[in-house]
Design a protein around this motif. Structure first.
Motif, PDB file in Angstrom:
ATOM      1  N   GLU A   1       4.635  -0.163  -8.246  1.00 12.50           N
ATOM      2  CA  GLU A   1       4.213   0.957  -7.387  1.00 12.50           C
ATOM      3  C   GLU A   1       4.127   0.532  -5.920  1.00 12.50           C
ATOM      4  O   GLU A   1       3.259   0.972  -5.171  1.00 12.50           O
ATOM      5  CB  GLU A   1       2.881   1.559  -7.869  1.00 12.50           C
ATOM      6  N   THR A   2       5.085  -0.322  -5.537  1.00 14.55           N
ATOM      7  CA  THR A   2       5.179  -0.755  -4.135  1.00 14.55           C
ATOM      8  C   THR A   2       6.500  -0.319  -3.509  1.00 14.55           C
ATOM      9  O   THR A   2       6.792  -0.688  -2.376  1.00 14.55           O
ATOM     10  CB  THR A   2       5.057  -2.290  -4.042  1.00 14.55           C
ATOM     11  N   ALA A   3       7.306   0.461  -4.243  1.00 13.70           N
ATOM     12  CA  ALA A   3       8.590   0.945  -3.724  1.00 13.70           C
ATOM     13  C   ALA A   3       8.829   2.367  -4.213  1.00 13.70           C
ATOM     14  O   ALA A   3       8.643   2.671  -5.401  1.00 13.70           O
ATOM     15  CB  ALA A   3       9.730   0.032  -4.156  1.00 13.70           C
ATOM     16  N   TYR A   4       9.214   3.226  -3.268  1.00 13.76           N
ATOM     17  CA  TYR A   4       9.463   4.633  -3.566  1.00 13.76           C
ATOM     18  C   TYR A   4      10.676   5.091  -2.758  1.00 13.76           C
ATOM     19  O   TYR A   4      11.048   4.470  -1.761  1.00 13.76           O
ATOM     20  CB  TYR A   4       8.251   5.495  -3.174  1.00 13.76           C
ATOM     21  N   ARG A   5      11.266   6.183  -3.188  1.00 15.70           N
ATOM     22  CA  ARG A   5      12.352   6.818  -2.422  1.00 15.70           C
ATOM     23  C   ARG A   5      11.946   8.265  -2.151  1.00 15.70           C
ATOM     24  O   ARG A   5      11.500   8.977  -3.059  1.00 15.70           O
ATOM     25  CB  ARG A   5      13.664   6.765  -3.192  1.00 15.70           C
TER      26      ARG A   5
ATOM     27  N   PHE B   1      -1.093   1.665   6.891  1.00 15.42           N
ATOM     28  CA  PHE B   1      -0.850   1.165   5.540  1.00 15.42           C
ATOM     29  C   PHE B   1       0.157   0.020   5.485  1.00 15.42           C
ATOM     30  O   PHE B   1       0.410  -0.526   4.414  1.00 15.42           O
ATOM     31  CB  PHE B   1      -0.374   2.320   4.639  1.00 15.42           C
ATOM     32  N   GLY B   2       0.730  -0.338   6.629  1.00 16.57           N
ATOM     33  CA  GLY B   2       1.635  -1.486   6.686  1.00 16.57           C
ATOM     34  C   GLY B   2       2.881  -1.338   5.842  1.00 16.57           C
ATOM     35  O   GLY B   2       3.401  -2.308   5.293  1.00 16.57           O
ATOM     36  N   ILE B   3       3.389  -0.118   5.734  1.00 18.85           N
ATOM     37  CA  ILE B   3       4.575   0.095   4.910  1.00 18.85           C
ATOM     38  C   ILE B   3       5.839   0.010   5.763  1.00 18.85           C
ATOM     39  O   ILE B   3       5.805   0.193   6.971  1.00 18.85           O
ATOM     40  CB  ILE B   3       4.522   1.458   4.183  1.00 18.85           C
TER      41      ILE B   3
ATOM     42  N   TRP C   1      -0.429   5.096   0.674  1.00 19.93           N
ATOM     43  CA  TRP C   1       0.114   5.848   1.805  1.00 19.93           C
ATOM     44  C   TRP C   1       0.609   7.223   1.354  1.00 19.93           C
ATOM     45  O   TRP C   1       0.295   8.250   1.976  1.00 19.93           O
ATOM     46  CB  TRP C   1       1.254   5.053   2.456  1.00 19.93           C
ATOM     47  N   LEU C   2       1.352   7.261   0.254  1.00 22.09           N
ATOM     48  CA  LEU C   2       1.874   8.537  -0.246  1.00 22.09           C
ATOM     49  C   LEU C   2       0.749   9.450  -0.729  1.00 22.09           C
ATOM     50  O   LEU C   2       0.835  10.679  -0.603  1.00 22.09           O
ATOM     51  CB  LEU C   2       2.879   8.288  -1.370  1.00 22.09           C
ATOM     52  N   GLN C   3      -0.318   8.855  -1.259  1.00 21.30           N
ATOM     53  CA  GLN C   3      -1.459   9.667  -1.690  1.00 21.30           C
ATOM     54  C   GLN C   3      -2.190  10.280  -0.498  1.00 21.30           C
ATOM     55  O   GLN C   3      -2.825  11.327  -0.627  1.00 21.30           O
ATOM     56  CB  GLN C   3      -2.408   8.840  -2.551  1.00 21.30           C
TER      57      GLN C   3
ATOM     58  N   GLN D   1       0.817  -1.217   0.000  1.00 21.17           N
ATOM     59  CA  GLN D   1       0.000   0.000   0.000  1.00 21.17           C
ATOM     60  C   GLN D   1       0.853   1.269   0.000  1.00 21.17           C
ATOM     61  O   GLN D   1       0.387   2.334   0.414  1.00 21.17           O
ATOM     62  CB  GLN D   1      -0.926  -0.001   1.216  1.00 21.17           C
ATOM     63  N   ALA D   2       2.078   1.169  -0.488  1.00 16.29           N
ATOM     64  CA  ALA D   2       2.980   2.332  -0.477  1.00 16.29           C
ATOM     65  C   ALA D   2       2.389   3.508  -1.262  1.00 16.29           C
ATOM     66  O   ALA D   2       2.450   4.662  -0.816  1.00 16.29           O
ATOM     67  CB  ALA D   2       4.341   1.939  -1.042  1.00 16.29           C
TER      68      ALA D   2
END
Length: 365
Positions: free
Chosen positions: A110-114, A136-138, A67-69, A63-64
């Protein structure tokens, strides 16, 4: 008070003659002898800045994206491919700016971001990441094993590729606000904080001093915090804690373009007060001020207009323009002139649209 932290480039700064000062709890160079020379190197050639005090965080989880949204005022749905970057504010519940940051998409799923965020705000940033992330369990992994060097200026990319010719195809293909993973924890993004072309390089900390010295050897000028500040002010770029903060809406700080309200179903932190402010009408705007007589505009000086008063949020002497400039927050009806209270004397200034300088060129008549 605890001693300031140092970055992996610390020895390189000392070897290059850097004058080290405390900045947001970090020992960093303010200059290496001549702030003006460093500024001009970035406008005409190539300079480099240690930005390792900024926090790099890698985010993973199914849910990355969601979460960012929720977390950010800009919408990561715009990150249409791996490596794309987004500049955004992270707001508090009142719609004020906790921090401004850059987020990169790191995988196809879309499950990994920096995320790259500011040094002075790293503790409250991480607290907000964690608080909103709980639902969101990230997983949030601060990358303390990496450091970061900004290489900026019209010749920055050419000089970088003299050192790293094997990167040429991938780095030259980058458009602004795009990055590429080059393997072994090296990441290059076409981003910056100077108003010039260039890149920001994230790399393993054990390569820091060697990389710095290699860049010096091909004529990249080490630059300190002083030049970084005059360059970003000429470019009309905000500095957190000065041009915006927890009590400032992005709509009051020239950051309306970073707020995405297109998806009405997306509910992000701080949205309700931000929309309410937008609907009632924002009563201030961010502008540039130019002093055409002698003197220097400074943060905190009062701006006087026929429509009420404003305040300078950042001010300096511009090495490129040879005049004093400022970023200010003024009544929304302010037109093309105002006055600034300089030590008790009301002094005429021009009111301009930001930026003052971009890609080495003056942006006004």
């Amino acid at each position: 008070m605890s001693a300031p932290k140092t970055t992996p480039f610390h020895q390189a700064h000392k070897d290059a003659g850097g004058k080290l000062v405390d900045f947001a709890g970090w020992e960093l160079p303010v200059n290496y002898g001549s702030q003006i020379q460093e500024h001009e190197a970035v406008r005409t050639d190539a300079g480099m800045f240690d930005v390792s005090h900024m926090l790099i965080s890698d985010i993973t989880g199914e849910q990355a994206k969601a979460w960012l949204q929720k977390l950010l005022a800009n919408d990561v749905a715009k990150l249409s491919f791996v490596g794309k970057a987004l500049y955004t504010a992270m707001l508090n519940d009142n719609g004020g700016v906790i921090d401004d940051l850059i987020v990169y998409r790191a995988n196809e799923a879309e499950t990994a971001y920096r995320i790259v965020s500011n040094a002075a705000t790293r503790e409250k940033d991480m607290a907000q990441f964690t608080k909103i992330g709980a639902a969101f369990g990230i997983e949030i992994k601060p990358r303390h094993d990496l450091c970061m060097l900004a290489v900026q200026g019209p010749k920055a990319i050419d000089k970088l590729l003299q050192l790293k010719p094997e990167w040429a195809e991938q780095v030259r293909a980058l458009k602004p606000f795009q990055g590429v993973d080059l393997g072994d924890n090296w990441f290059v993004a076409r981003t910056g904080y100077t108003g010039e072309d260039g890149v920001e390089v994230m790399l393993p900390e054990n390569h820091a001093n060697e990389f710095f010295k290699q860049l010096q050897s091909v004529g990249v000028q080490p630059c300190g915090l002083g030049a970084r500040d005059t360059l970003r002010m000429e470019a009309g770029m905000n500095l957190y804690g000065h041009d915006m903060d927890d009590d400032t809406s992005p709509l009051q700080a020239g950051m309306g373009w970073t707020v995405d309200l297109k998806d009405e179903s997306r509910d992000f932190v701080g949205k309700a007060p931000l929309v309410a402010l937008k609907n009632q009408g924002v009563d201030v705007k961010q502008v540039g001020l130019l002093l055409e007589t002698r003197g220097v505009l400074r943060e905190g000086m009062e701006v006087v207009t026929p429509h009420g008063t404003g305040v300078i949020t950042s001010g300096t002497f511009s090495p490129s323009l040879k005049q004093s400039i400022a970023i200010a927050r003024v009544p929304v009806a302010t037109e093309n002139s105002a006055q600034v209270d300089i030590r008790g004397t009301l002094t005429d200034v021009r009111v301009l649209k930001l930026p003052f300088v971009r890609n080495g060129q003056k942006q006004f008549d």
